[in-house]
Each structure stands twice: as structure tokens, then as C-alpha cells.
Design a protein around this motif. Structure first.
Motif, mmCIF file in Angstrom:
data_model
loop_
_atom_site.group_PDB
_atom_site.id
_atom_site.type_symbol
_atom_site.label_atom_id
_atom_site.label_comp_id
_atom_site.label_asym_id
_atom_site.label_seq_id
_atom_site.Cartn_x
_atom_site.Cartn_y
_atom_site.Cartn_z
ATOM 1 N N SER A 3 26.362 -22.710 41.983
ATOM 2 C CA SER A 3 27.205 -23.548 41.136
ATOM 3 C C SER A 3 28.678 -23.404 41.472
ATOM 4 N N PHE A 4 29.091 -22.192 41.872
ATOM 5 C CA PHE A 4 30.482 -21.989 42.265
ATOM 6 C C PHE A 4 30.581 -20.739 43.127
ATOM 7 N N VAL A 5 31.690 -20.657 43.875
ATOM 8 C CA VAL A 5 31.998 -19.467 44.667
ATOM 9 C C VAL A 5 33.165 -18.765 43.998
ATOM 10 N N MET A 6 33.064 -17.454 43.864
ATOM 11 C CA MET A 6 34.135 -16.657 43.287
ATOM 12 C C MET A 6 34.632 -15.673 44.324
ATOM 13 N N VAL A 172 29.984 -26.601 47.016
ATOM 14 C CA VAL A 172 30.237 -26.418 45.580
ATOM 15 C C VAL A 172 31.505 -27.151 45.166
ATOM 16 N N GLU A 173 31.644 -27.402 43.873
ATOM 17 C CA GLU A 173 32.838 -28.084 43.371
ATOM 18 C C GLU A 173 34.005 -27.131 43.193
ATOM 19 N N VAL A 231 35.463 -29.169 48.780
ATOM 20 C CA VAL A 231 35.511 -28.557 47.450
ATOM 21 C C VAL A 231 36.527 -29.312 46.596
ATOM 22 N N SER A 232 36.171 -29.592 45.340
ATOM 23 C CA SER A 232 37.030 -30.420 44.487
ATOM 24 C C SER A 232 38.328 -29.731 44.105
ATOM 25 N N GLY A 246 33.879 -19.239 32.331
ATOM 26 C CA GLY A 246 33.320 -20.359 31.579
ATOM 27 C C GLY A 246 34.375 -21.412 31.272
ATOM 28 N N ARG A 247 35.583 -20.968 30.922
ATOM 29 C CA ARG A 247 36.652 -21.928 30.612
ATOM 30 C C ARG A 247 37.028 -22.723 31.859
ATOM 31 N N VAL A 248 37.112 -22.052 32.995
ATOM 32 C CA VAL A 248 37.429 -22.755 34.246
ATOM 33 C C VAL A 248 36.369 -23.810 34.543
#
Length: 262
Positions: A3-6, A172-173, A231-232, A246-248
Motif C-alpha cells: 500500500s505504501f513505502v516508508m 505505490v501512491e 508515485v503520486s 494513518g493521517r498521511v
């Protein structure tokens, strides 16, 4: 699918509260799968100092001889990577740690000007299928930013650069860069303020003016390359606030959002 890369520095991760890792576990439970790419610069510098191996930086990148590279691999793959995996597992998540060398996960080539800086690499390809395979096992991939070429030469790769390449390869976005600061800072009327949002063009201007300098340059250049890869947005945030990820992901105001110029 991820879902995302951190991306997170090793020293930042070590200082993060247990709640941060519990949030990662909750996101995994909710089907929001993170892929983590980490650094470890301060720990590498501390180990080099203990071993009395000199180190220096050129344009924010560590000059890397084979001797330095041995230490980089030991600290990133052996120390920092496993610390993160342990913290995630203790929080109830399921994580698997690996480096870019494992399974030729991150293929690399020497950076431009490598004669001056040694075995520092640029990413040429990321094996997205390998990352997706780990996610398919129900695990969070935790990746140390090392690379390898077709001849088996290892490379030290900037963690921001690695994270950007991983995010682009996975499609991912969001790339979320977790730091120990609340976002990118800008001087306004003599005071430092958080820049809530910026664009590629504005970042290029700030690099030219010297407002972005040193170790921040590879960070924002990796963000720009990531945007060019599809990536968006890239978001730079502090990991100390509860629920920040979660907020991001919900699009709420947090840190600095970097988007493509219109």
C-alpha cells in the motif's frame, strides 16, 4: 500488493515509541501493507570511529571504500535491519528483513563521479516480484539499502534513493519519509517554518539558492525521482506523533507533501 513505502533512518527508528510499531502492526492487520526501507548513517559512523576507519562525505554521500563497505553491510544488514524486525515482531506484526543484495533485490551501478566517492551505487532495477512474494507470505518487508551488480560487486546506496526506487517499482501512491523533524523547513521573515507542501520546481529553486543543502539534497532528489517514476506524492513527517501514518494515508495535513509541478 503493498500500500505504501516508508523510509526511515536507523537512528530515527531506534528512537521511535512503541506506539509507532503498533500502528504499523494495525495497518498490516487492516490490509494496508507497508514496505520499509531503512538507513543507518549514525550507527555506521560510530562503528567506523570505533574501528578507527576514516570516513568522509561528498555532496551528502559517504565515501565508500571496500573497507568502509564491509562496515556498512555489517551495520545495515546485521544490526539495524534486525532491530527493526524485532520491534515489529514484538508489536505483534510479522516482518522479514533482507538487504538489496538478497536475491539481487536491488541491482545497482556506480554513481556518476564514483572515482571520487568509491562504491556508492545508483539503482538500476528493483525486483518488485520478490517484495510482493514476501508480502504474499503475510510479512512486512524490511529492506537494507545495499545493491549489487551483475559481477557481484556490492554498493552502498543512499536510503532515500533506495526507497524512491522501491516505491516507483511497486507502483505505490505514497512514499512516506519518517524523520526526527516535522517536515521540510523554510525561512520566512527570518524564522524557520514547516513547509506544508511543495513542488518539483520549488525544490529545484531551493537547491539552487542553497536553502536545501548537505544531506537533504539526496533526500529531496530521491523524492523527485520517485515522482517521475509514477508515485503520486512523497510526504516527509515526524514519527513521534501517534497515528501519523494513518493521517498521511487519509490525506490529512501532516509534515511536508511533495507533488509533481503542474
Amino acid at each position: 500488493m503493498p500500500s505504501f513505502v516508508m523510509k526511515c533512518g536507523g537512528s530515527t527508528l531506534a528512537a521511535l515509541p512503541d506506539l509507532f510499531f503498533e500502528e504499523l502492526k494495525q495497518l498490516q492487520s487492516d490490509g494496508i501493507v507497508p514496505v520499509i526501507v531503512h538507513g543507518g548513517g549514525p550507527a555506521i559512523s560510530a562503528t567506523l570511529e570505533k574501528l578507527e576507519i576514516p570516513t568522509q562525505f561528498v555532496n551528502g554521500l559517504r565515501k565508500t571504500s571496500e573497507e568502509v563497505l564491509d562496515v556498512v553491510e555489517m551495520v545495515l544488514s546485521g544490526q539495524i535491519n534486525k532491530q527493526i524486525v524485532r520491534k515489529l515482531n514484538q508489536a505483534g506484526a510479522h516482518a522479514i528483513g533482507l538487504s538489496g543484495i538478497d536475491g539481487n533485490l536491488i541491482e545497482a551501478q556506480p554513481v556518476e563521479g564514483h572515482e571520487e566517492i568509491g562504491f556508492v551505487g545508483d539503482v538500476t532495477q528493483v525486483r518488485a516480484d520478490l517484495i510482493e512474494g514476501i508480502i504474499g507470505l503475510g510479512a512486512i518487508p524490511v529492506i537494507a539499502p545495499l545493491g549489487i551488480d551483475a559481477k557481484g560487486q556490492r554498493y552502498n546506496i543512499n536510503a532515500d534513493t533506495s526507497a524512491g526506487a522501491v516505491a516507483a517499482s511497486l507502483g505505490v501512491e505514497h512514499l512516506i519519509v519518517v524523520t526526527d523533524v516535522p517536515g521540510m523547513m523554510k525561512t520566512v521573515n527570518g524564522e524557520k517554518v514547516i513547509l506544508p507542501a511543495t513542488t518539483e520546481a520549488e525544490i529545484q529553486e531551493m537547491i539552487q539558492s542553497g536553502e536545501i543543502y548537505g544531506g537533504m539534497i539526496p533526500k529531496v532528489k530521491a523524492a523527485l525521482k520517485c515522482l517521475q517514476g509514477g508515485v503520486s506524492e512523497v510526504v516527509i513527517v515526524s514519527g513521534t506523533k501517534p497515528g501519523v501514518l494513518g493521517r498521511v494515508l487519509r490525506g490529512e495535513a501532516e509534515g511536508t507533501r511533495i507533488r509533481k509541478s503542474q
